[in-house]
Design a protein around this motif. Structure first.
Motif, PDB file in Angstrom:
ATOM      1  N   TYR A  89      12.845  68.830  73.811  1.00 32.68           N
ATOM      2  CA  TYR A  89      13.343  68.013  72.732  1.00 32.68           C
ATOM      3  C   TYR A  89      12.318  67.113  72.064  1.00 32.68           C
ATOM      4  O   TYR A  89      12.649  66.408  71.134  1.00 32.68           O
ATOM      5  CB  TYR A  89      14.518  67.175  73.241  1.00 32.68           C
ATOM      6  N   LEU A  93      20.185  67.274  80.307  1.00 27.39           N
ATOM      7  CA  LEU A  93      19.712  65.896  80.481  1.00 27.39           C
ATOM      8  C   LEU A  93      19.201  65.773  81.908  1.00 27.39           C
ATOM      9  O   LEU A  93      19.948  65.992  82.869  1.00 27.39           O
ATOM     10  CB  LEU A  93      20.849  64.889  80.278  1.00 27.39           C
ATOM     11  N   ILE A 108      14.992  65.817  78.068  1.00 29.22           N
ATOM     12  CA  ILE A 108      15.974  66.875  77.854  1.00 29.22           C
ATOM     13  C   ILE A 108      15.201  68.179  77.925  1.00 29.22           C
ATOM     14  O   ILE A 108      14.204  68.352  77.227  1.00 29.22           O
ATOM     15  CB  ILE A 108      16.683  66.744  76.502  1.00 29.22           C
ATOM     16  N   HIS A 145      20.812  58.996  83.098  1.00 26.64           N
ATOM     17  CA  HIS A 145      20.058  59.280  81.880  1.00 26.64           C
ATOM     18  C   HIS A 145      20.675  58.445  80.764  1.00 26.64           C
ATOM     19  O   HIS A 145      21.908  58.346  80.670  1.00 26.64           O
ATOM     20  CB  HIS A 145      20.130  60.772  81.536  1.00 26.64           C
ATOM     21  N   GLU A 171      21.263  58.965  77.756  1.00 31.14           N
ATOM     22  CA  GLU A 171      22.063  59.672  76.767  1.00 31.14           C
ATOM     23  C   GLU A 171      23.371  60.238  77.328  1.00 31.14           C
ATOM     24  O   GLU A 171      24.125  60.873  76.588  1.00 31.14           O
ATOM     25  CB  GLU A 171      21.235  60.816  76.169  1.00 31.14           C
ATOM     26  N   ASP A 185      26.244  58.936  78.100  1.00 31.11           N
ATOM     27  CA  ASP A 185      27.455  58.461  77.421  1.00 31.11           C
ATOM     28  C   ASP A 185      27.583  58.990  76.001  1.00 31.11           C
ATOM     29  O   ASP A 185      28.673  58.970  75.430  1.00 31.11           O
ATOM     30  CB  ASP A 185      27.484  56.924  77.395  1.00 31.11           C
ATOM     31  N   HIS A 186      26.503  59.458  75.434  1.00 33.43           N
ATOM     32  CA  HIS A 186      26.554  60.020  74.083  1.00 33.43           C
ATOM     33  C   HIS A 186      27.304  61.351  74.079  1.00 33.43           C
ATOM     34  O   HIS A 186      27.986  61.687  73.106  1.00 33.43           O
ATOM     35  CB  HIS A 186      25.137  60.220  73.549  1.00 33.43           C
ATOM     36  N   TYR A 187      27.205  62.092  75.184  1.00 34.62           N
ATOM     37  CA  TYR A 187      27.810  63.418  75.263  1.00 34.62           C
ATOM     38  C   TYR A 187      29.114  63.460  76.053  1.00 34.62           C
ATOM     39  O   TYR A 187      29.939  64.357  75.811  1.00 34.62           O
ATOM     40  CB  TYR A 187      26.820  64.399  75.912  1.00 34.62           C
TER      41      TYR A 187
END
Length: 226
Positions: free
Chosen positions: A92, A169, A180, A198, A200, A202-204
């Motif tokens: 990424y 992740l 990533i 990680h 991120e 909570d973003h996914y």
């Protein structure tokens, strides 16, 4: 304190030993006013060194530089000395070149192919590198730039290109800098009942149910059958 900063501190202390010894030997024959001036100079030097190399602001600057330099070196071949992690390993850092690469396409994966063995939200472990992670997306076949493929899908592994590849992740307990990765199906296995650290996550995902992560609605729209 990281090793580089420890080294800087030690070097600074060593460099200050000589002028300090000189000042101490001179102080006994100096006037009171001269001794005050000498001590003031020493304290200013110590303060300047501390502020430049040991303060919180300098630590933030060092951390930022370290992270940026690390990102710049992510795409390394598996054939390097000591098997430095390749990028299968750090996809990424360049995904924004094309938003279709590395399982970033928002085209719904429907129907779900039977040969895609893993699902978004499942926790896995990398068979070669040993890190843990959670799947955030997949492609039925590898979708990545050709220069990336040539480095990370070597000639003796042509099937890596035609099998499902997963975006993952990586647990920051296994890789300190948040990463990533993009990994062929052959190289991962399940690691259930494992929570992943990680920034991120909570973003996914909405939450971890004790076995796997539950995707947010925006992720479920892309992977409706996962």
């Amino acid at each position: 304190m990281p090793l580089q900063r420890v080294a800087i501190f030690q070097l600074g202390m060593l460099l200050m030993v000589v002028p300090l010894q000189f000042i101490i030997t001179k102080m006994s024959s100096s006037t009171e006013s001269q001794r005050v001036d000498q001590l003031t100079s020493v304290m200013e030097a110590v303060y300047g060194f501390s502020n430049k190399y040991l303060s919180w602001e300098s630590w933030q600057r060092w951390s930022s530089t370290f992270y940026q330099n690390g990102i710049a070196q992510l795409f390394q071949s598996e054939n390097n000395d000591n098997n430095i992690n390749n990028d299968e390993e750090n996809a990424y850092s360049r995904t924004k070149e094309n938003n279709e690469f590395f399982a970033t396409s928002t085209e719904p994966r429907s129907p779900r192919p039977s040969h895609v063995h893993f699902r978004v939200g499942q926790v896995i472990k990398h068979k070669i590198w040993g890190y843990r992670g959670v799947i955030i997306g997949w492609d039925e076949v590898a979708v990545a730039p050709e220069y990336w493929m040539s480095i990370n899908h070597p000639p003796d592994k042509p099937h890596w290109r035609t099998m499902p590849n997963y975006s993952i992740l990586v647990d920051t307990r296994d890789r300190l800098a948040p990463q990533i990765t993009y990994v062929p199906q052959e190289n991962i296995e399940m690691a259930p009942k494992t929570q992943i650290f990680h920034p991120e996550v909570d973003h996914y995902f909405e939450k971890f149910d004790g076995i796997r992560y539950l995707p947010r609605p925006s992720v479920r729209r892309v992977y409706p059958y996962d």
